[in-house]
Design a protein around this motif. Structure first.
Motif, PDB file in Angstrom:
ATOM      1  N   CYS A  72      22.260 -43.390  10.515  1.00  0.00           N
ATOM      2  CA  CYS A  72      23.332 -43.493   9.408  1.00  0.00           C
ATOM      3  C   CYS A  72      24.138 -42.020  10.164  1.00  0.00           C
ATOM      4  O   CYS A  72      24.343 -41.148  11.234  1.00  0.00           O
ATOM      5  CB  CYS A  72      23.092 -42.287   8.936  1.00  0.00           C
ATOM      6  N   PRO A  73      25.608 -42.138   9.756  1.00  0.00           N
ATOM      7  CA  PRO A  73      26.630 -41.757  10.683  1.00  0.00           C
ATOM      8  C   PRO A  73      26.875 -39.998  10.097  1.00  0.00           C
ATOM      9  O   PRO A  73      27.184 -38.945  10.286  1.00  0.00           O
ATOM     10  CB  PRO A  73      27.772 -42.081  10.122  1.00  0.00           C
ATOM     11  N   ALA A  74      25.907 -40.046   8.665  1.00  0.00           N
ATOM     12  CA  ALA A  74      25.933 -38.702   7.758  1.00  0.00           C
ATOM     13  C   ALA A  74      24.771 -37.945   8.635  1.00  0.00           C
ATOM     14  O   ALA A  74      25.370 -37.063   8.912  1.00  0.00           O
ATOM     15  CB  ALA A  74      26.335 -39.087   6.580  1.00  0.00           C
ATOM     16  N   CYS A  75      23.179 -38.279   8.812  1.00  0.00           N
ATOM     17  CA  CYS A  75      22.749 -37.237   8.953  1.00  0.00           C
ATOM     18  C   CYS A  75      21.657 -38.300  10.344  1.00  0.00           C
ATOM     19  O   CYS A  75      20.889 -37.113  10.624  1.00  0.00           O
ATOM     20  CB  CYS A  75      21.589 -37.574   7.847  1.00  0.00           C
ATOM     21  N   GLY A  76      21.390 -39.521  11.099  1.00  0.00           N
ATOM     22  CA  GLY A  76      22.061 -39.374  12.146  1.00  0.00           C
ATOM     23  C   GLY A  76      20.695 -40.498  12.013  1.00  0.00           C
ATOM     24  O   GLY A  76      19.800 -41.115  12.931  1.00  0.00           O
ATOM     25  N   THR A  77      19.992 -40.221  10.517  1.00  0.00           N
ATOM     26  CA  THR A  77      18.564 -41.491  10.538  1.00  0.00           C
ATOM     27  C   THR A  77      18.699 -42.115  10.685  1.00  0.00           C
ATOM     28  O   THR A  77      20.371 -42.863  10.689  1.00  0.00           O
ATOM     29  CB  THR A  77      18.262 -40.982   9.009  1.00  0.00           C
ATOM     30  N   ALA A  78      18.108 -43.386  11.148  1.00  0.00           N
ATOM     31  CA  ALA A  78      17.731 -44.436  11.773  1.00  0.00           C
ATOM     32  C   ALA A  78      16.363 -45.558  10.097  1.00  0.00           C
ATOM     33  O   ALA A  78      16.692 -46.554  10.973  1.00  0.00           O
ATOM     34  CB  ALA A  78      17.106 -44.347  13.111  1.00  0.00           C
TER      35      ALA A  78
END
Length: 132
Positions: free
Chosen positions: A90-96
């Motif tokens: 995720c570009p917003a929160c970095g979660t995969a």
């Protein structure tokens, strides 16, 4: 080259449907091809033309409609274009924890064919010449 097996499968399915409908020729086939489907459009077009030879689809136009890859982050619900190579974090929160929404499609979306000859008109029960 798996594009040939894809082309043969599409031609087989479309020809079967066209024959069942009484079509005499297939004019065009529109395919939705996802960005992540692993299909090379030029190779598919080349193989499709070869696969159509000698079938109801001979001379048929192949329209490959690209479907961009999109993903959604489960934790923050952000959506983004995945791109190539695919960016699945995720570009917003970095979660995969991405859910792929589109981009893997490989499906027949539309077929245009030419119907068979018009059926002969039913015999009329009215006299052709009427007495006056």
């Amino acid at each position: 080259m798996h594009e040939m097996s894809i082309a043969l499968a599409v031609v087989g399915q479309v020809e079967e449907a066209a024959q069942a409908a009484g079509a005499t020729a297939v004019r065009s086939v529109r395919l939705q091809v996802g960005e992540l489907a692993g299909v090379v459009p030029d190779s598919l077009a080349f193989c499709f033309e070869l696969a159509c030879a000698g079938t109801l689809l001979e001379g048929c136009e192949l329209v490959a409609e690209p479907v961009p890859a999109r993903a959604r982050c489960e934790p923050c619900a952000d959506e983004w274009a995945v791109g190539m190579p695919p960016e699945l974090c995720c570009p917003a929160c970095g979660t995969a924890a991405a859910e792929l929404l589109s981009g893997r499609e490989l499906q027949i979306a539309d077929v245009q064919w030419q119907d068979g000859p018009a059926p002969a008109p039913a015999p009329s029960r009215e006299p052709i010449h009427q007495e006056r």
